[in-house]
Design a protein around this motif. Structure first.
Motif, PDB file in Angstrom:
ATOM      1  N   GLN A   7      -8.498  -6.322  -3.398  1.00  0.00           N
ATOM      2  CA  GLN A   7      -7.758  -7.218  -4.296  1.00  0.00           C
ATOM      3  C   GLN A   7      -6.335  -6.745  -4.569  1.00  0.00           C
ATOM      4  N   VAL A   8      -6.067  -5.481  -4.300  1.00  0.00           N
ATOM      5  CA  VAL A   8      -4.683  -5.006  -4.396  1.00  0.00           C
ATOM      6  C   VAL A   8      -3.946  -5.447  -3.143  1.00  0.00           C
ATOM      7  N   GLY A   9      -4.540  -5.205  -2.007  1.00  0.00           N
ATOM      8  CA  GLY A   9      -3.946  -5.696  -0.769  1.00  0.00           C
ATOM      9  C   GLY A   9      -4.082  -4.735   0.389  1.00  0.00           C
ATOM     10  N   TYR A  10      -3.180  -4.901   1.326  1.00  0.00           N
ATOM     11  CA  TYR A  10      -3.256  -4.167   2.589  1.00  0.00           C
ATOM     12  C   TYR A  10      -1.860  -3.743   3.004  1.00  0.00           C
ATOM     13  N   TYR A  11      -1.782  -2.611   3.667  1.00  0.00           N
ATOM     14  CA  TYR A  11      -0.509  -2.214   4.278  1.00  0.00           C
ATOM     15  C   TYR A  11      -0.250  -3.126   5.487  1.00  0.00           C
ATOM     16  N   LYS A  15      -5.629  -1.185   9.769  1.00  0.00           N
ATOM     17  CA  LYS A  15      -6.761  -2.115   9.780  1.00  0.00           C
ATOM     18  C   LYS A  15      -6.805  -2.997   8.526  1.00  0.00           C
ATOM     19  N   LYS A  16      -7.080  -4.281   8.753  1.00  0.00           N
ATOM     20  CA  LYS A  16      -7.195  -5.224   7.627  1.00  0.00           C
ATOM     21  C   LYS A  16      -8.392  -6.127   7.880  1.00  0.00           C
ATOM     22  N   THR A  17      -9.384  -6.003   7.040  1.00  0.00           N
ATOM     23  CA  THR A  17     -10.529  -6.908   7.172  1.00  0.00           C
ATOM     24  C   THR A  17     -10.955  -7.430   5.806  1.00  0.00           C
ATOM     25  N   ALA A  18     -11.619  -8.594   5.842  1.00  0.00           N
ATOM     26  CA  ALA A  18     -12.202  -9.171   4.627  1.00  0.00           C
ATOM     27  C   ALA A  18     -13.627  -9.577   4.963  1.00  0.00           C
ATOM     28  N   VAL A  19     -14.484  -9.613   3.951  1.00  0.00           N
ATOM     29  CA  VAL A  19     -15.875 -10.000   4.175  1.00  0.00           C
ATOM     30  C   VAL A  19     -16.128 -11.391   3.588  1.00  0.00           C
ATOM     31  N   GLU A  77     -14.765 -21.905   0.420  1.00  0.00           N
ATOM     32  CA  GLU A  77     -14.530 -20.808  -0.522  1.00  0.00           C
ATOM     33  C   GLU A  77     -13.055 -20.399  -0.525  1.00  0.00           C
ATOM     34  N   VAL A  78     -12.605 -19.882  -1.670  1.00  0.00           N
ATOM     35  CA  VAL A  78     -11.230 -19.399  -1.803  1.00  0.00           C
ATOM     36  C   VAL A  78     -11.291 -17.987  -2.388  1.00  0.00           C
ATOM     37  N   SER A  79     -10.442 -17.104  -1.890  1.00  0.00           N
ATOM     38  CA  SER A  79     -10.493 -15.704  -2.371  1.00  0.00           C
ATOM     39  C   SER A  79      -9.484 -15.461  -3.490  1.00  0.00           C
ATOM     40  N   CYS A  80      -9.527 -14.280  -4.042  1.00  0.00           N
ATOM     41  CA  CYS A  80      -8.474 -13.818  -4.962  1.00  0.00           C
ATOM     42  C   CYS A  80      -7.167 -13.684  -4.167  1.00  0.00           C
ATOM     43  N   HIS A  81      -6.084 -13.564  -4.903  1.00  0.00           N
ATOM     44  CA  HIS A  81      -4.796 -13.322  -4.258  1.00  0.00           C
ATOM     45  C   HIS A  81      -4.610 -11.821  -4.025  1.00  0.00           C
ATOM     46  N   PHE A  82      -3.892 -11.520  -2.965  1.00  0.00           N
ATOM     47  CA  PHE A  82      -3.629 -10.107  -2.670  1.00  0.00           C
ATOM     48  C   PHE A  82      -2.304 -10.017  -1.924  1.00  0.00           C
ATOM     49  N   GLU A  83      -1.849  -8.806  -1.741  1.00  0.00           N
ATOM     50  CA  GLU A  83      -0.556  -8.627  -1.084  1.00  0.00           C
ATOM     51  C   GLU A  83      -0.688  -7.887   0.231  1.00  0.00           C
ATOM     52  N   ILE A  84       0.290  -8.135   1.083  1.00  0.00           N
ATOM     53  CA  ILE A  84       0.454  -7.275   2.258  1.00  0.00           C
ATOM     54  C   ILE A  84       1.839  -6.665   2.079  1.00  0.00           C
ATOM     55  N   ARG A  85       1.891  -5.375   1.946  1.00  0.00           N
ATOM     56  CA  ARG A  85       3.212  -4.754   1.785  1.00  0.00           C
ATOM     57  C   ARG A  85       3.180  -3.238   1.981  1.00  0.00           C
ATOM     58  N   ARG A  86       4.371  -2.758   2.281  1.00  0.00           N
ATOM     59  CA  ARG A  86       4.537  -1.303   2.314  1.00  0.00           C
ATOM     60  C   ARG A  86       4.493  -0.814   0.866  1.00  0.00           C
ATOM     61  N   ARG A 429     -10.229   4.451   8.530  1.00  0.00           N
ATOM     62  CA  ARG A 429     -11.457   4.672   7.744  1.00  0.00           C
ATOM     63  C   ARG A 429     -11.128   4.847   6.262  1.00  0.00           C
ATOM     64  N   ILE A 430     -10.047   5.540   6.000  1.00  0.00           N
ATOM     65  CA  ILE A 430      -9.640   5.734   4.593  1.00  0.00           C
ATOM     66  C   ILE A 430      -9.293   4.388   3.983  1.00  0.00           C
ATOM     67  N   LEU A 431      -8.553   3.591   4.755  1.00  0.00           N
ATOM     68  CA  LEU A 431      -8.187   2.260   4.257  1.00  0.00           C
ATOM     69  C   LEU A 431      -9.446   1.466   3.910  1.00  0.00           C
ATOM     70  N   SER A 432     -10.458   1.548   4.767  1.00  0.00           N
ATOM     71  CA  SER A 432     -11.694   0.796   4.500  1.00  0.00           C
ATOM     72  C   SER A 432     -12.389   1.271   3.223  1.00  0.00           C
ATOM     73  N   GLN A 433     -12.346   2.570   2.961  1.00  0.00           N
ATOM     74  CA  GLN A 433     -12.988   3.072   1.728  1.00  0.00           C
ATOM     75  C   GLN A 433     -12.211   2.591   0.499  1.00  0.00           C
ATOM     76  N   MET A 434     -10.891   2.580   0.628  1.00  0.00           N
ATOM     77  CA  MET A 434     -10.069   2.051  -0.471  1.00  0.00           C
ATOM     78  C   MET A 434     -10.370   0.565  -0.674  1.00  0.00           C
ATOM     79  N   ASP A 435     -10.524  -0.155   0.461  1.00  0.00           N
ATOM     80  CA  ASP A 435     -10.848  -1.583   0.373  1.00  0.00           C
ATOM     81  C   ASP A 435     -12.117  -1.777  -0.469  1.00  0.00           C
ATOM     82  N   TYR A 436     -13.108  -0.960  -0.178  1.00  0.00           N
ATOM     83  CA  TYR A 436     -14.372  -1.059  -0.931  1.00  0.00           C
ATOM     84  C   TYR A 436     -14.124  -0.843  -2.425  1.00  0.00           C
TER      85      TYR A 436
END
Ligand code: G3I
Ligand code: 9MR
Ligand code: ZN
Length: 536
Positions: A7-11, A15-19, A77-86, A429-436
């Motif tokens: 919900q914060v977002g992705y760099y 890797k960027k995935t959603a479920v 379905e619609v998700s929460c908003h999130f960002e893609i940013r450095r 892998r770290i990004l995925s754990q943060m995603d969780y």
């Protein structure tokens, strides 16, 4: 909600995935304009055991345009908003550190720094030794451990370790102030905050060098503001784990503060050596359980070899004295779990000491053993994550009290392995754990207060509850899903066949699911610094 995202977002890079739990195709839409920026089909992962969900994955790794977005699926379905940013975690990094300021004990929190969460000074009365109440001592200061007002040595050493290594490895990440009373004094606020805890920790050491296991009331306080908690404070018996932890973290502090404040570093080293001497004269494991009727945290342990090994490693690094090499080897030989950075198993910190050993003072074979173990354990956790629809490195039976810390520690393991190996797969892998942790989980919550549209907001935290459970400080990490809930409310509300990842409730009474504590925050201090530091 059927779309789970960070919900914060992705760099932009990485890797960027959603479920998704329904549908076959998705669109990534721009917030505001609602224009479709990217679309794709969902990859069916089948039934996921940990969550009980039919998992479909949207992999949008290749989309790297900065902006604010949300998902839509063909299932409506619609998700929460999130960002893609450095600099995705630049803010979070500061806020998970600021959280420690809110935990400060023995001082008032002024409105200048704490805003509406200001409160008066607390817990300054002297504490009495539980076994010799006539012996009283000032042990004011430090951080409240968690949602309770106890202060526990091994928990403190754990949080301090995550934070001090985060400084040692990524000092550049700590230049921005976080708005605490010491800000602007020329020292990084990460260290200013750690020092607040360290000053308390000094007081927990006895004349003979040993260290009290904890200072708490006999029973937990009521849900009152800290300054209203007037229960008598007790110093619980010394333990070998607390004493070795103290030696380790003080020696580490001596290294960290050496060039910043030589006299403070000197004090820390002296205290560490004194604790070490006591430990070496008390080779038998010593820990005293809570007496009958006492319900404050136990932080029980069954083995002190890992703590002793960490102390030996840090003292060897702080002094360069090879006399510590033999005990280091001896204690390490007795440790089987080398990859954990928690309050009960700590040998992973020896691995962090190894990584910080730029002058190669520690024995070469120790370094090799750790690197080998770190890589091997990462391979296991990669498999675990691959087996889970939500890509979290947690086995189905590992959703226990504080499961979020297990996730964060595994992310730390990927991070430190990456520091040696520099392979993109680890970073992903770290990004995925943060995603969780930040929302891509079956409970659908971001487990950090104030971060994400659907962040948990009812922590088991006495000040929050005392203030009416309406507003919550930002930057606190929840314990998370626990399939063995053991507080009355959760035992009642979590139905027996709930899938482990869904054994979570954002209800303040549920302390075995939704408490906050210093050593669940501190791994995020490390991880956010790591990710910001290594972003492309
Ligand atoms: O490791 C075992 C696992 O083998 C077993 O299958 C599973 C089944 O219950 O339990 C696992 O152990 C759990 C352990 O945490 C590790 O997750 C214990 O059941 C569980 O009771 C234990 O919880 C600890 C809790 O105190 C109770 O002792 C938490 O880790 C610990 O973070 C928490 O710490 C409390 C302090 O006591 C007081 N202050 C707040 C703080 C945070 O809630
Ligand atoms: O509120 C306490 C929480 O901070 C601790 O982590 C937990 C374990 O020590 O204990 C909680 O206190 C509960 C106590 O153990 C049993 N009676 C109910 C208390 C809270 O509602
Ligand atoms: Zn206090």
């Amino acid at each position: 909600m059927a779309i789970q995202i960070n919900q914060v977002g992705y760099y932009p890079k990485g890797k960027k995935t959603a479920v998704f739990t329904a549908g076959t195709a998705y669109e990534l839409c721009e917030t505001g304009t609602d224009q479709v920026a990217w679309k794709g089909t969902l990859a069916d992962r089948g039934l996921d055991a940990a969550s009980g969900d039919q998992v479909r994955i949207a992999d949008f790794t290749d989309f790297d345009r900065e902006g604010s977005y949300y998902f839509k699926s063909d299932a409506g379905e619609v998700s929460c908003h999130f960002e893609i940013r450095r600099e995705l975690y630049r803010d979070l990094k500061k806020e998970v550190l600021k959280a420690f300021y809110y935990q400060r004990c023995g001082c008032g929190l002024s409105a200048r720094y704490a805003g509406e969460f200001a409160h008066a000074c607390c817990h300054t009365a002297p504490a009495a030794e539980l076994e010799h109440p006539e012996v009283k001592k000032d042990v004011s200061g430090g951080w409240h451990d968690a949602g309770d007002y106890g202060r526990y040595t091994t928990a403190a050493a754990t949080a301090l370790a995550h934070m001090l290594y985060a400084y040692l490895f990524f000092p550049q990440e700590w230049e921005e102030p976080v708005d605490i009373p010491e800000s602007g004094n020329g020292v990084a606020d990460l260290l200013n905050e750690c020092r607040y805890e360290l000053e308390w920790l000094f007081k927990m050491q006895k004349e003979d060098g040993s260290v009290y296991h904890k200072v708490t009331s006999f029973n937990h306080a009521n849900f009152v503001m800290p300054e209203e908690d007037k229960r008598d404070l007790y110093l619980f018996p010394v333990s070998t784990v607390a004493t070795a932890d103290f030696a380790a973290v003080m020696a580490l502090s001596a290294r960290v503060f050496e060039k910043i404040d030589a006299s403070f570093a000197g004090r820390a080293l002296q205290a560490a050596q004194k604790a070490w001497e006591w430990s070496e004269h008390h080779p038998d494991f010593l820990f005293v359980s809570n007496p009958k009727g006492c319900n404050t945290g136990e932080y029980d342990d069954t083995c002190d070899t890992d703590e002793r090994a960490w102390a030996a490693a840090e003292l060897l690094l702080a002094t360069g004295d090879q006399a510590y090499a033999q005990p280091l080897a001896k204690y390490l030989a007795g440790v089987s779990e080398l990859t954990v950075f928690g309050w009960s198993e700590m040998a992973g910190f020896v691995g962090l000491a190894v990584l910080s050993d730029t002058k190669q003072i520690l024995p070469e074979e120790t370094g090799k053993r750790f690197l080998h173990e770190f890589e091997a354990k990462c391979a296991d956790y990669e498999q675990l994550a691959d087996a889970c629809g939500y890509e979290v490195a947690l086995g189905e039976d590992e959703y226990t009290w504080g499961s979020n810390m297990t996730v964060a520690m595994r992310a730390m393991l990927f991070a430190v392995t990456d520091m040696r190996k520099g392979e993109e797969k680890y970073r992903n892998r770290i990004l995925s754990q943060m995603d969780y942790l930040l929302g891509k989980n079956a409970a659908g919550y971001s487990y950090v207060t104030g971060y994400g549209e659907h962040a948990f907001s009812h922590p088991h935290n006495r000040p929050t509850v005392a203030m009416g459970d309406k507003k919550v400080m930002k930057g606190f990490v929840s314990g998370g899903a626990n399939s063995h809930p053991c507080d009355e409310k959760a035992e009642w509300l979590i139905l027996p066949d709930t899938p482990p990842m869904k054994c979570y409730l954002d209800i303040w009474e549920c302390y075995s699911l939704n408490e906050i504590t210093i050593y669940w925050n501190s791994p995020l201090v490390f991880l956010t610094a790591y990710l910001e530091h290594t972003q492309e």
